[in-house]
Motif scaffolding. Structure first.
Motif, short mmCIF file in Angstrom:
data_model
loop_
_atom_site.label_atom_id
_atom_site.label_comp_id
_atom_site.label_asym_id
_atom_site.label_seq_id
_atom_site.Cartn_x
_atom_site.Cartn_y
_atom_site.Cartn_z
N LEU A 190 -3.38 -10.22 -4.75
CA LEU A 190 -2.83 -9.14 -3.94
C LEU A 190 -1.68 -8.43 -4.65
O LEU A 190 -1.61 -7.20 -4.69
N ILE A 191 -0.79 -9.24 -5.21
CA ILE A 191 0.41 -8.66 -5.82
C ILE A 191 0.11 -8.07 -7.18
O ILE A 191 0.61 -7.01 -7.55
N GLY A 192 -0.74 -8.79 -7.93
CA GLY A 192 -1.10 -8.31 -9.26
C GLY A 192 -2.04 -7.14 -9.15
O GLY A 192 -1.89 -6.28 -8.29
N GLY A 193 -3.05 -7.13 -9.98
CA GLY A 193 -4.04 -6.06 -9.91
C GLY A 193 -3.42 -4.70 -10.16
O GLY A 193 -2.62 -4.53 -11.07
N SER A 232 0.83 -1.21 0.00
CA SER A 232 0.00 0.00 0.00
C SER A 232 0.87 1.26 0.00
O SER A 232 0.41 2.33 -0.38
N GLU A 233 2.18 1.10 0.43
CA GLU A 233 3.09 2.25 0.39
C GLU A 233 3.50 2.57 -1.04
O GLU A 233 4.08 3.61 -1.32
N TYR A 234 3.22 1.64 -1.93
CA TYR A 234 3.75 1.74 -3.28
C TYR A 234 2.64 2.08 -4.25
O TYR A 234 1.64 1.37 -4.35
N ASN A 235 2.76 3.19 -4.92
CA ASN A 235 1.70 3.61 -5.83
C ASN A 235 2.21 3.78 -7.26
O ASN A 235 2.69 4.85 -7.63
N PRO A 236 2.16 2.73 -8.05
CA PRO A 236 2.71 2.82 -9.40
C PRO A 236 1.79 3.61 -10.32
O PRO A 236 0.60 3.73 -10.07
N LYS A 237 2.39 4.17 -11.33
CA LYS A 237 1.58 4.90 -12.31
C LYS A 237 1.00 3.90 -13.30
O LYS A 237 1.49 2.78 -13.47
N LYS A 238 -0.06 4.31 -13.97
CA LYS A 238 -0.79 3.43 -14.89
C LYS A 238 0.08 2.90 -16.04
O LYS A 238 -0.08 1.78 -16.49
N ASP A 239 1.03 3.76 -16.51
CA ASP A 239 1.77 3.36 -17.71
C ASP A 239 3.11 2.69 -17.39
O ASP A 239 3.89 2.41 -18.28
#
Lengths: 232, 265
Positions: free
Chosen positions: A76-79, A43-50
């Protein structure tokens, strides 16, 4: 990025390598705790869509997880996190899986003739004591060993194992098949060969026939079981 | 209680019908009670080779469909009282016969006859299944040609699944000069591939065709090579040990003895 310090109460570690990420899951503690901790960490990690999807290997140590738990991990890991699990690596396997391994690596001894029109299908290595006549066929997922004449078709590694080999006391086959490779006899009449074997030569990208002696260095792990242990 | 023997080959034209007629005649010559059954429904030939075509009134399909009694359909041979023929139907097709019907007929014939010789149609379909249904033993006919050996191998494989003794083999139409030149498979090659017991070899002989056309099995004509060969097969079926015929026209005693020890059964 190397988070290599294992704290006493920490049950997961993520390590980056050139092939992607490796997720180490400590084999102590309950699966629920692991999921919770992993959820917090992600949850600390917020990747961008691209951002590109990163492949991840999950190393489980001496922990066994079932299919449902694997699915939970994948979800959990995917998505939204843009990770994908390509391999679960555990030191422990289920008994059913072990039995399948054993079945796939046992040498089945069969004493009969395979005549024209007959197909002998088998799982694992096959030791046939008898002949395969023209028009007959033997198919197995492992290696084919024939103490007798091979005149028909032999197919080793039928599930795609390219390391599989075909050996016979005398061979003058109409076709040799290993995994997805096929080679056929030449159109002109030839003499057969004694005590030779067919195997895939990666360099030439085809099936070659060679003396049995070459197996000792070309196929060191000839037993299916050893291959499974080494390759997972 | 008699014995039912099916003569089969897989491939057509290798001499099943000729062999049936001649083995039957040879057994009758040795005073056995023999009944020949033609199961090639729609393409019957055995009656022609036996020269009994014009005596047919009822056939095997009539028996199975109960239009007549079994005894009414049996045709007595011209030459032997103890040799009879149950002819095939010429008008129906192979679906008219069932395996149960065949078993019943053969069971009934076994009560009276020493040997029931069943002539099998070519192929491995229903006709083949019918022919082997009631058989106790099988004789596979092959010629020294690759295609016929291949088909014989297939037949041996199919017979393995049946409640029939391991089949014996007759190699028919041997041409010695071609074998010598290496243009034809030799007997050892064939035996190696099929790996079943050899019960006889028959040399390709013009007398066979001539005799067939006259409706007179060649086994009756004393001197020809094929005639001797067929009578030898019958003797071996009765348990005698008979050396294989030499392929050469003249061969020394020594070689005959050698052959006998190598292949005699």
């Amino acid at each position: 990025m190397n988070i290599n310090v294992l704290e006493e109460n920490q049950s997961i570690t993520i390590k980056g390598t050139k092939d992607g990420l490796t997720l180490f899951i400590n084999d102590r503690g309950s699966f629920e705790d692991v999921m919770k901790e992993l959820g917090d960490k992600l949850s600390e990690y917020n990747p961008k869509k691209d951002e590109p999807v990163v492949p991840m290997t999950v190393k489980l140590g001496d922990r066994y997880i079932n299919e449902r738990q694997k699915q939970q991990l994948r979800e959990l890991i995917g998505g939204k996190n843009r990770f994908t699990i390509d391999f679960f690596d555990s030191n422990v396997i289920h008994r059913d899986e072990a039995l399948t391994w054993k079945e796939n690596s046992d040498v089945k001894v069969i004493n009969r003739m395979v005549r024209s029109g007959q197909v002998l299908e088998n799982v694992g290595d096959l030791l046939l004591i008898g002949d395969v006549n023209p028009g007959g066929r033997v198919v197995t997922t492992g290696n084919v060993f024939i103490m007798g004449n091979l005149f028909g078709i032999a197919h080793a590694g039928s599930n795609g194992d390219r390391e599989a080999i075909i050996a016979a006391s005398y061979m003058k086959p109409s076709q040799l098949r290993i995994a997805d490779y096929i080679s056929r006899a030449p159109d002109y009449e030839t003499e057969g060969v004694y005590m030779e074997c067919g195997l895939i030569d990666e360099g030439q990208d085809k099936i070659v026939i060679d003396r049995l002696q070459v197996l000792s260095h070309k196929r060191k792990g000839i037993s299916g079981f050893e291959r499974r242990i080494l390759n997972g | 209680m008699g014995e039912a023997i099916v003569i089969t080959s897989g491939k057509g034209g290798v001499g099943k019908t000729t062999t049936t007629a001649n083995i039957g005649t040879a057994l009758a010559l040795m005073e056995k009670k023999v009944c020949l059954i033609d199961t090639d429904i729609g393409l019957r030939n055995l009656d022609v080779i036996m020269g009994l075509e014009n005596r047919i009134i009822y056939d095997i399909v009539d028996v199975i469909e109960e239009r007549c009694k079994l005894g009414q359909a049996l045709i007595k041979d011209k030459r032997f009282d103890d040799l009879t023929l149950l002819p095939a139907a010429q008008t129906s097709d192979k679906s008219a016969v069932t395996t149960e019907g065949m078993k019943k007929i053969i069971q009934e014939l076994k009560q009276t006859y020493d040997y029931i010789i069943i002539d099998c149609p070519a192929g491995i379909e229903q006709g083949f299944q019918n022919a082997i249904a009631g058989a106790d033993k099988a004789i596979v006919i092959t010629t020294p040609e690759k295609s016929s050996v291949r088909d014989a191998d297939r037949i041996v494989g199919l017979l393995e699944n049946e409640a029939i003794d391991p089949p014996k083999m007759v190699i028919n139409r041997i041409r010695n000069h071609m074998i010598k030149n290496g243009d034809m498979l030799d007997i050892d090659d064939i035996m190696q591939i099929l790996s079943i017991d050899l019960i006889g070899i028959v040399i390709d002989d013009d007398a066979v065709i001539k005799a067939s056309n006259n409706g007179e099995p060649v086994a009756l004509q004393g001197s020809s090579k094929a005639s001797v060969a067929y009578r030898n097969i019958a003797r071996r079926m009765l348990g005698e040990t008979v050396p294989l015929q030499s392929l050469e026209n003249e061969k020394g005693m020594f070689q005959r003895v050698k052959k006998f020890f190598r292949l005699g059964s």
